[in-house]
Design an enzyme around this catalytic site. Sequence first.
Site, short mmCIF file in Angstrom:
data_model
loop_
_atom_site.label_atom_id
_atom_site.label_comp_id
_atom_site.label_asym_id
_atom_site.label_seq_id
_atom_site.Cartn_x
_atom_site.Cartn_y
_atom_site.Cartn_z
N HIS A 313 39.19 50.42 48.29
CA HIS A 313 38.95 49.00 48.11
C HIS A 313 39.50 48.58 46.76
CE1 HIS A 313 36.85 45.16 47.87
NE2 HIS A 313 36.80 45.25 49.18
N ASP A 371 34.48 48.56 56.75
CA ASP A 371 35.07 48.67 58.08
C ASP A 371 35.14 50.09 58.62
OD1 ASP A 371 35.34 46.03 58.59
OD2 ASP A 371 37.17 45.89 57.40
#
Length: 437
Positions: A313, A371
Amino acid sequence: MPHSATSKQAGTATLSYDGKSASLPVLTGSLGPACVDVRKLQGELGVFTFDPSYGATASCESAITYIDGDAGILLYRGYPIEQLAEKSTFLEVAYLLLFGNLPNKAELGVFTNGVTRHTMLHEQIRRFWDGFRRDAHPMAMLCSVVGAMSAFYPDSIDTQDPRQREISAYRMIAKIPTITAWAHKYNAGQPFVYPRNDLNYSENFLHMFHAVPAEPYEQNPILTRAMDRILILHADHEQNASTSTVRLAGSTGANPFACIAAGIASLWGPAHGGANEAVLKMLAEIGHKDNIPAFIEQVKDKNSHVKLMGFGHRVYKNFDPRAKIMQQTCYEVLGALGIKDEPMLDLAMELERIALEDEYFVSRKLYPNVDFYSGIILKAMGFPTTMFTPIFALARTVGWISQWMEMIEDPQQRIGRPRQIYTGAAARDYTPIDQRG
Ligand code: ACO
């Protein structure tokens, strides 16, 4: 709707270049690192700042969402995501993001009623689907239909009118589940199911998505709650790529439906919202636990351009708090559905275990993101893989609108216009074609 609280000057930073020096304000908000305000830099030193992909740049002041990437903290309007995921509902969170505070009972009642009474689409919009191929990706349909809403609701596209802004917000939050469910129905060749006002937001979406005229659709409270939680976890995430896209489009004065369509387009990419779909494709390709080591070697090989989807991320460099809640929700959903052995989940857990011990991922601070597990839950709940990103878009619509509203109401707002370092040819004269080599 409140616009962002303004930052305060905490000091100055001095930057010298070419014999000149500029004194630049250092600004702080209520939480998070200080930022050097470089707006005067060009005037004082004649230089711009260079930050491709904006990793070191704050593009706005915002009072909506706060992330501490090192500590794994995510707050919506100050409330920790863990508390909201456990105790709140999606519509309550939507109100919070839009208006700044949790609603009281009366406020929530008015808001819920407003959303519920805007869920139907203009009947003419239905005709749009006839123009799509049956195998069209639902994100393509979402982009088009949401963009086209400006043609159907021209009475709420004046961005300078607060009442019209509010109506457009209600319309988008209310209608995006209908659009998303209908995109699926079109793919599946099933009749469109109209919204039902006696159901709550997540129940209504699941009903429109799964129900068929041939038999009643039974709601499972654990799955409805999981749906609501997935929507809460995806509702906002400060200035990510799609939100920045919405803000940039909105900075020109473009109407809200066009801006959200731009956000949907930006979300589609596999590095962003498309990752949930990509995770399942990746797990299917790996196929078996025995193939994980070879796959990991491929990921570590720079020349392969293969990434471990659902990992890493831009901001979280410790853990993504949403991933933990998602993993817990995954167990609840599989339990509610009586799924004891889910090979995809076993594979994902083994992949996670191996990756978290591997020096490549540890040294780069790569952890599972929201996710990594969401696709497994959505698959278990009967959503086809292509619907994962549209469901993300459904949830994020409220975040995009909240950020768009905040931007419009920000007195500092003006058109977004980055600069560049030009590396092309210097000025040269046009040569007639017969004189070119
Ligand atoms: N698999 C393998 N290597 C990775 C991964 C990954 N998933 N993510 C980052 N890296 C590597 C980079 O190649 C880089 O290596 P290097 O230093 O040797 O060149 C290093 O880790 C650092 O990466 P960053 O520059 O910090 O990553 P960046 O911020 O540019 O990208 C992103 C973040 C796009 C999310 C990236 O991690 C990625 O592509 N992940 C997979 C896709 C994904 O899951 N996206 C969903 C994000 S969450 C969301 O949008 C809801």
